[in-house]
Design an enzyme around this catalytic site. Structure first.
Site, PDB file in Angstrom:
ATOM      1  N   ASN A   9       0.861  -1.181   0.000  1.00  0.00           N
ATOM      2  CA  ASN A   9       0.000   0.000   0.000  1.00  0.00           C
ATOM      3  C   ASN A   9       0.904   1.240   0.000  1.00  0.00           C
ATOM      4  OD1 ASN A   9      -1.811   2.036   0.445  1.00  0.00           O
ATOM      5  ND2 ASN A   9      -2.458   1.335   2.483  1.00  0.00           N
ATOM      6  N   LYS A  11       0.029   4.212  -0.249  1.00  0.00           N
ATOM      7  CA  LYS A  11      -0.662   5.382   0.334  1.00  0.00           C
ATOM      8  C   LYS A  11      -0.466   6.588  -0.589  1.00  0.00           C
ATOM      9  CE  LYS A  11      -0.223   3.185   4.783  1.00  0.00           C
ATOM     10  NZ  LYS A  11      -0.133   3.282   6.240  1.00  0.00           N
ATOM     11  N   HIS A  93      -9.508   0.965   4.873  1.00  0.00           N
ATOM     12  CA  HIS A  93      -8.258   1.251   5.569  1.00  0.00           C
ATOM     13  C   HIS A  93      -8.514   2.231   6.716  1.00  0.00           C
ATOM     14  CE1 HIS A  93      -4.198   2.519   6.459  1.00  0.00           C
ATOM     15  NE2 HIS A  93      -3.793   1.426   5.838  1.00  0.00           N
ATOM     16  N   GLU A  95      -6.928   4.697   7.761  1.00  0.00           N
ATOM     17  CA  GLU A  95      -6.712   6.111   7.439  1.00  0.00           C
ATOM     18  C   GLU A  95      -7.974   6.712   6.804  1.00  0.00           C
ATOM     19  OE1 GLU A  95      -3.027   5.475   5.368  1.00  0.00           O
ATOM     20  OE2 GLU A  95      -2.104   4.961   7.297  1.00  0.00           O
ATOM     21  N   GLU A 163      -5.098  -4.721  10.725  1.00  0.00           N
ATOM     22  CA  GLU A 163      -4.110  -3.665  10.907  1.00  0.00           C
ATOM     23  C   GLU A 163      -4.413  -2.864  12.170  1.00  0.00           C
ATOM     24  OE1 GLU A 163      -2.247  -2.721   6.767  1.00  0.00           O
ATOM     25  OE2 GLU A 163      -3.863  -1.303   7.159  1.00  0.00           O
ATOM     26  N   GLY A 169       2.636   2.639  10.768  1.00  0.00           N
ATOM     27  CA  GLY A 169       3.561   3.746  10.580  1.00  0.00           C
ATOM     28  C   GLY A 169       4.274   4.193  11.849  1.00  0.00           C
ATOM     29  N   SER A 209       3.700  -1.712  10.472  1.00  0.00           N
ATOM     30  CA  SER A 209       5.147  -1.721  10.717  1.00  0.00           C
ATOM     31  C   SER A 209       5.821  -3.052  10.362  1.00  0.00           C
ATOM     32  CB  SER A 209       5.457  -1.317  12.169  1.00  0.00           C
ATOM     33  OG  SER A 209       5.035   0.010  12.412  1.00  0.00           O
TER      34      SER A 209
HETATM   35  P1  13P Z   1       3.122   0.654   7.622  1.00  0.00           P
HETATM   36  O1  13P Z   1       3.660  -0.634   7.055  1.00  0.00           O
HETATM   37  O2  13P Z   1       3.797   1.875   7.069  1.00  0.00           O
HETATM   38  O3  13P Z   1       3.051   0.626   9.119  1.00  0.00           O
HETATM   39  O4  13P Z   1       1.597   0.769   7.101  1.00  0.00           O
HETATM   40  C1  13P Z   1       0.750  -0.320   7.229  1.00  0.00           C
HETATM   41  C2  13P Z   1      -0.486  -0.050   6.468  1.00  0.00           C
HETATM   42  O5  13P Z   1      -1.287   0.797   6.826  1.00  0.00           O
HETATM   43  C3  13P Z   1      -0.714  -0.823   5.225  1.00  0.00           C
HETATM   44  O6  13P Z   1      -2.002  -0.618   4.731  1.00  0.00           O
END
Ligand code: 13P
Length: 246
Positions: A9, A11, A93, A95, A163, A169, A209
Site C-alpha cells: 500500500n 498510500k 483502511h 486512514e 491492521e 507507521g 510496521s
Molecule cells: P506501515 O507498514 O507503514 O506501518 O503501514 C501499514 C499499512 O497501513 C498498510 O495498509
C-alpha cells in the site's frame, strides 16, 4: 493450504519516476512464485502501474466509490478499475475510516460494489490503542467485519487485513502472539458468521510496521497468511517481505 499474499500500500506516496523504480525492482526480482503479489499506488498512477508491471503481479486501487458511474466528482468506480486492468481494491483502511470518516456501512457497501464488479477486495479492520487497552479489540474488529457479512455472503474474493491502528507507521509492530490471537479470532468469527469454507480459505493478512526483519517470524504463525505493507513497500526490501514465506 492458503496461498500467501503480500500487498504493498503506497498510500499517498510516489512520483512517476519513483513508482517506475519500485515496479522495475519488482519486475527484476526473484519473487516466490507461491506468493500472490498486489501493489496499490495512488489512483493517478494505477494505469501506469498496470502498464509497467510484469504479468502475474497485480494492481490494486486504495479505494473505490459504491456506484458504477454518474455525478460523483472525484470518485472512481469498480467498473472503471476493471476496465483498466486493475483487479483488486483495498477498502476500509483505517486512514480512510479515521481521517475521511468512513463508517462500517459505507465500507460494506463499497465491498459489495467491488465484488459485484468482479474485483478482489483487501478488507481492512483493526482497533485503536484506546480500544485495545479497553479490551475491545475483538469486539471492534468483528463489528467492522459484521457490516460486510450482512451484505456479502461469498467471501472467496475477499482478503482480510488486520491492521491495528497503533502499529501503523509507528515502528511498533504487534508481537507475533498479539497478531496470531486476533487472526485466530477472526477465523473463528468467519466460521460462526459466514461459513466453514470462508474460515478455511480466507487469507488474513497482518499490517502495521511490517519490515524485512520482523516478517519471517510473523509468517510462521498458523493464521497469518501474508502482509499488507505500507512504508516498507516503497523500498527494495519489499522483495524480502514478499519472500517471507519461502
Ligand atoms: P506501515 O507498514 O507503514 O506501518 O503501514 C501499514 C499499512 O497501513 C498498510 O495498509
Amino acid at each position: 493450504g492458503r496461498q500467501f499474499f503480500v500487498g504493498g500500500n503506497f498510500k499517498m506516496n510516489g512520483t512517476v519516476k519513483s513508482i517506475k523504480e519500485i515496479l522495475d525492482n519488482l519486475n527484476n526480482a526473484k519473487l516466490d512464485s507461491n506468493t500472490e503479489v498486489v501493489v496499490a499506488p495512488p489512483s493517478l498512477y494505477l494505469l501506469l502501474a498496470r502498464e509497467h508491471l510484469r504479468k502475474g503481479l497485480e494492481v490494486a486501487a486504495q479505494n473505490i466509490f459504491d456506484k458504477p458511474s454518474g455525478a460523483f466528482t472525484g470518485e472512481i468506480s469498480a467498473d472503471q478499475l476493471k476496465d483498466s486492468g486493475i483487479t483488486w481494491t483495498i477498502l476500509g483502511h483505517s486512514e480512510r475510516r479515521v481521517i475521511l470518516q468512513e463508517d462500517d456501512q459505507f465500507v460494506a457497501s463499497k465491498t459489495k460494489a467491488a465484488l459485484d464488479s468482479g474485483l478482489g477486495v483487501i478488507l481492512c479492520c483493526g482497533e485503536s490503542l484506546e480500544q485495545r487497552e479497553a479490551g475491545k479489540t475483538i469486539e471492534v474488529v468483528t463489528r467492522q467485519l459484521k457490516a460486510v457479512a450482512d451484505k456479502v455472503k461469498d467471501w472467496s474474493k475477499v482478503v482480510v487485513a488486520y491492521e491495528p491502528i497503533w502499529a501503523i507507521g509507528t515502528g511498533k509492530v504487534a508481537t507475533t502472539e498479539q497478531a496470531q490471537e486476533v487472526h485466530k479470532a477472526i477465523r473463528e468469527w468467519l466460521k460462526k458468521e459466514v461459513s466453514d469454507e470462508a474460515a478455511e480459505k480466507t487469507r488474513i493478512l497482518y499490517g502495521g510496521s511490517v519490515t524485512e526483519k520482523n516478517c519471517k517470524e510473523l509468517a510462521k504463525q498458523a493464521d497469518i497468511d501474508g502482509f499488507l505493507v505500507g512504508g516498507a513497500s516503497l523500498k527494495p526490501a519489499f522483495v524480502d517481505i514478499i519472500n517471507a514465506n519461502e
